[in-house]
Design an enzyme around this catalytic site. Structure first.
Site, PDB file in Angstrom:
ATOM      1  N   CYS A 277       7.687 -27.255  60.049  1.00  0.00           N
ATOM      2  CA  CYS A 277       7.887 -28.499  60.779  1.00  0.00           C
ATOM      3  C   CYS A 277       8.044 -28.164  62.254  1.00  0.00           C
ATOM      4  O   CYS A 277       8.568 -27.108  62.611  1.00  0.00           O
ATOM      5  CB  CYS A 277       9.155 -29.146  60.237  1.00  0.00           C
ATOM      6  SG  CYS A 277       9.633 -30.659  61.041  1.00  0.00           S
TER       7      CYS A 277
ATOM      8  N   HIS B 201      10.047 -34.273  53.432  1.00  0.00           N
ATOM      9  CA  HIS B 201      10.795 -33.596  54.497  1.00  0.00           C
ATOM     10  C   HIS B 201      10.811 -34.448  55.776  1.00  0.00           C
ATOM     11  O   HIS B 201      11.874 -34.698  56.354  1.00  0.00           O
ATOM     12  CB  HIS B 201      10.150 -32.230  54.764  1.00  0.00           C
ATOM     13  CG  HIS B 201      10.710 -31.491  55.932  1.00  0.00           C
ATOM     14  ND1 HIS B 201      11.596 -30.444  55.785  1.00  0.00           N
ATOM     15  CD2 HIS B 201      10.537 -31.638  57.273  1.00  0.00           C
ATOM     16  CE1 HIS B 201      11.923 -29.981  56.980  1.00  0.00           C
ATOM     17  NE2 HIS B 201      11.295 -30.686  57.903  1.00  0.00           N
ATOM     18  N   GLU B 202       9.651 -34.908  56.204  1.00  0.00           N
ATOM     19  CA  GLU B 202       9.594 -35.652  57.470  1.00  0.00           C
ATOM     20  C   GLU B 202      10.325 -36.989  57.366  1.00  0.00           C
ATOM     21  O   GLU B 202      10.985 -37.418  58.308  1.00  0.00           O
ATOM     22  CB  GLU B 202       8.141 -35.862  57.900  1.00  0.00           C
ATOM     23  CG  GLU B 202       7.370 -34.565  58.173  1.00  0.00           C
ATOM     24  CD  GLU B 202       8.031 -33.643  59.195  1.00  0.00           C
ATOM     25  OE1 GLU B 202       8.767 -34.149  60.064  1.00  0.00           O
ATOM     26  OE2 GLU B 202       7.838 -32.413  59.112  1.00  0.00           O
TER      27      GLU B 202
ATOM     28  N   HIS C 238      13.858 -36.536  58.138  1.00  0.00           N
ATOM     29  CA  HIS C 238      14.149 -36.626  59.577  1.00  0.00           C
ATOM     30  C   HIS C 238      14.150 -38.093  60.031  1.00  0.00           C
ATOM     31  O   HIS C 238      14.993 -38.516  60.814  1.00  0.00           O
ATOM     32  CB  HIS C 238      13.089 -35.903  60.400  1.00  0.00           C
ATOM     33  CG  HIS C 238      13.127 -34.413  60.287  1.00  0.00           C
ATOM     34  ND1 HIS C 238      14.288 -33.682  60.389  1.00  0.00           N
ATOM     35  CD2 HIS C 238      12.126 -33.501  60.119  1.00  0.00           C
ATOM     36  CE1 HIS C 238      13.997 -32.388  60.279  1.00  0.00           C
ATOM     37  NE2 HIS C 238      12.698 -32.253  60.108  1.00  0.00           N
TER      38      HIS C 238
ATOM     39  N   HIS D 285      17.444 -30.215  60.178  1.00  0.00           N
ATOM     40  CA  HIS D 285      17.101 -29.045  59.355  1.00  0.00           C
ATOM     41  C   HIS D 285      18.358 -28.383  58.813  1.00  0.00           C
ATOM     42  O   HIS D 285      19.426 -28.447  59.408  1.00  0.00           O
ATOM     43  CB  HIS D 285      16.338 -28.010  60.194  1.00  0.00           C
ATOM     44  CG  HIS D 285      14.907 -28.374  60.406  1.00  0.00           C
ATOM     45  ND1 HIS D 285      14.161 -27.873  61.429  1.00  0.00           N
ATOM     46  CD2 HIS D 285      14.089 -29.204  59.707  1.00  0.00           C
ATOM     47  CE1 HIS D 285      12.934 -28.376  61.359  1.00  0.00           C
ATOM     48  NE2 HIS D 285      12.878 -29.191  60.324  1.00  0.00           N
TER      49      HIS D 285
HETATM   50 ZN    ZN Z   1      11.528 -30.681  59.881  1.00  0.00          ZN
END
Ligand code: ZN
Ligand code: ZN
Length: 577
Positions: free
Chosen positions: A85, A226-227, A230, A236
């Protein structure tokens, strides 16, 4: 000035003499980009001190689960080249160079609970994934979060949406240019008031795919989960078992069956609380109605999908080979291996693929028989059938495979190979016999083979054996291992012991665990999952640890069934469910 400081550092360090200036420069750029070093200041030409660099490299190694050498060694450079990322791992306030005190990055979250999303731009035309598939994958990647937290995501058609999703490449006007295939693969913007808040960008130069083996492209669902983490406010983490680790770790299994690792559930509960339906997991989630998108397999992928049973369960596996390499332990099973640090901490619950790490082994190799690190030159020797390969680091030497008759070994292959710490000789086992080989003189010692019963207490037909840094030797067979500490070739009292519990983070309660999940994903932290399904009225407690060793890897179970304690997060948290 920055170049000068690179050269200065190169001349000052002798620990990694083979580094080129280009590698060094790449390493320093990487450390700046992901928050470990302050970016070079073009005005003052700030000089990076050797201490500062060492510290930044160590911080990066710690976050990535590597040994903290402080040197840009090969392993570190490999991790730096791993797809990841684009967001930094440490905020400026966390940077080891700015403050000694460890502070929490400031977390942001949405004040509203209903969030709209839309895909503004799709992957390029020629792409493997059609629009409906991409939409379905985004839907399921968001659902992963809304299934457990009180958030609702709905797709909208117009131009306004909280979460705008783009497939874009190179420089795309947000200050975070993508870099072609590999490297950075996606990024997202944290919640907030800015117009870009919540937006997610995927690098259109990646070969996005889904339901494909690890070696085929970049799994869009895994990266999207994962994104979106965020996009709802998660930063993270270095925790091994988290979708929020910065590095791409391969597919996470079927999007329709995926469930977040416990670590991530707790982190999102900290931000938004627990979704009501979570405590009634028996109830199917009906909040999204019956209009869930259908996710069809890609015809192109069908032949390459990993069979469900392909990833072995480390807690019930009978290992093919075990070896100590560079002080670390490697457990090989089928096409995979698990790795433990010198401190005997499992690096990841997910196994790595042998042929992707040990470069030069045939991709058709479906298992190995035995592995050991040669005492004379520290090269690593792999055995399979009548062949062996010699590796310098993780690259195979020229001229291999060669026949094991080079060692004077029998033509049936070997079960086990290890170096006996008391004489530095290499011992090979096959069936109920063993051989002693002198790696310095390149010859088998006279008088062998001998009866393996001379090793008192060691079973015949071993899986493998290895030395370990405690000075003892370990023998593995089935689900058990035996320890020989002294030079008297006799097993210590109290053995055999279960391999899973002592080496591979399998709790006692899992010793009779069933086969892994059909989708091969949630074999991870099964202890926690099982504990959390064990009763509907229990307490979960997360405790603080600043220790360098991943204490979280040691969940302690109270079998009274009510308290499960994990060292996972930088804050203490107890949740009543
Ligand atoms: Zn990330
Ligand atoms: Zn972007």
């Amino acid at each position: 000035m920055f170049l000068f400081s690179v050269i200065w550092f190169l001349s000052e360090t002798s620990a990694a003499p083979s580094l080129t200036a280009e590698q060094m420069s790449m390493g320093m750029d990487w450390l700046s980009k992901f928050g470990y070093l302050p970016p070079p200041d073009p005005v003052t030409g700030q000089l990076q001190t050797k201490e500062a660099l060492t510290k930044a490299i160590k911080a990066m190694q710690k976050f990535g689960g590597l040994e903290e050498t402080g040197v840009l060694d090969e392993e570190t450079l490999v991790l730096m080249k791993t797809p990841r990322c684009s967001l930094p791992d440490l905020s400026q306030s966390e940077s080891p160079l700015r403050r000694r005190r460890r502070t929490l990055p400031s977390q942001t979250k949405w004040s509203k609970r209903h969030l709209s999303w839309r895909i503004r731009t799709f992957p390029k035309e020629s792409h493997l994934l059609g629009r409906d598939t991409v939409r379905a994958l985004m839907y399921y990647a968001l659902k992963v979060w809304s299934d457990i937290a009180p958030l609702d995501f709905h797709e909208v058609a117009g131009s306004q949406a909280d979460i705008q999703i783009d497939f874009t490449k190179a420089d795309h006007n947000d200050g975070y240019p993508f870099d072609g295939p590999g490297g950075t693969v996606a990024h997202a913007f944290y919640p907030g008031e800015r117009v870009t808040a919540g937006d997610v960008h995927f690098d259109n130069d990646e070969a996005w795919t889904f339901r494909s083996p690890d070696s085929h492209g970049m799994d869009l669902f895994a990266v999207a989960v994962h994104e979106f983490g965020h996009a709802i406010g998660l930063v993270h983490t270095s925790a091994m078992e988290s979708i929020m680790r910065p590095y791409y770790q391969g597919p996470v299994g079927d999007p329709l069956k995926y469930s977040l690792p416990y670590e991530d559930k707790v982190r999102v509960w900290q931000l938004y609380g627990v979704r009501d339906s979570v405590s009634h997991t028996a109830q199917p989630d009906t909040s999204h109605g019956s209009d869930q998108p259908v996710l069809l397999d890609l015809p192109e992928n069908r032949s390459t999908i990993l069979p469900d049973s392909d990833i072995p369960d480390r807690c019930s596996a009978h290992f093919d080979a075990v070896a100590q390499i560079r002080g670390e332990a490697f457990f090989f099973k089928g096409k995979y291996f698990w790795r433990l640090t010198r401190e005997k901490h499992l690096v990841s619950l997910r196994p790595a693929q042998i042929h992707r790490f040990w470069r030069g082994l045939p991709t058709t190799l479906d298992s190995v028989d035995a592995v050991y690190e040669r005492p004379r030159d520290h090269k690593i020797v792999f055995f399979k059938g009548l062949n062996y390969w010699v590796f310098k680091d993780n690259n195979v030497e020229e001229g291999y495979p060669r026949p094991i008759s080079d060692f004077g070994l029998p033509t049936e292959g070997v079960d086990a190979a290890f170096v006996w710490p008391h004489n530095d000789k290499t011992y090979f086992f096959k069936g109920d016999q063993y051989w002693r080989y002198d790696d310095y003189l390149h010859r088998m010692d006279l008088g062998y083979p001998k009866d393996s019963m001379l090793w008192k207490g060691i079973p015949a037909q071993l899986d493998d054996a290895t030395r370990w840094s405690d000075g003892a030797s370990y023998f593995f067979k089935g689900a058990e291992f035996w320890r020989v500490r002294g030079s008297d070739m006799e097993v210590e009292a109290g053995y055999p012991q279960p391999i899973g519990k002592d080496w591979l983070l399998c709790a006692d309660m899992l010793s009779d665990s069933p086969a892994p999940d059909a989708n091969g994903t949630d074999t991870r932290l099964r202890g926690q999952h099982r504990a959390s399904h064990a009763g509907s009225n229990y307490q979960v407690c997360s405790c603080t640890s600043d220790s360098a060793t991943p204490l979280w890897l040691r969940p302690s179970f109270s079998l009274l069934g009510l308290l499960v304690c994990f060292w996972t997060l930088p804050v203490a948290l107890c949740i009543d469910l």
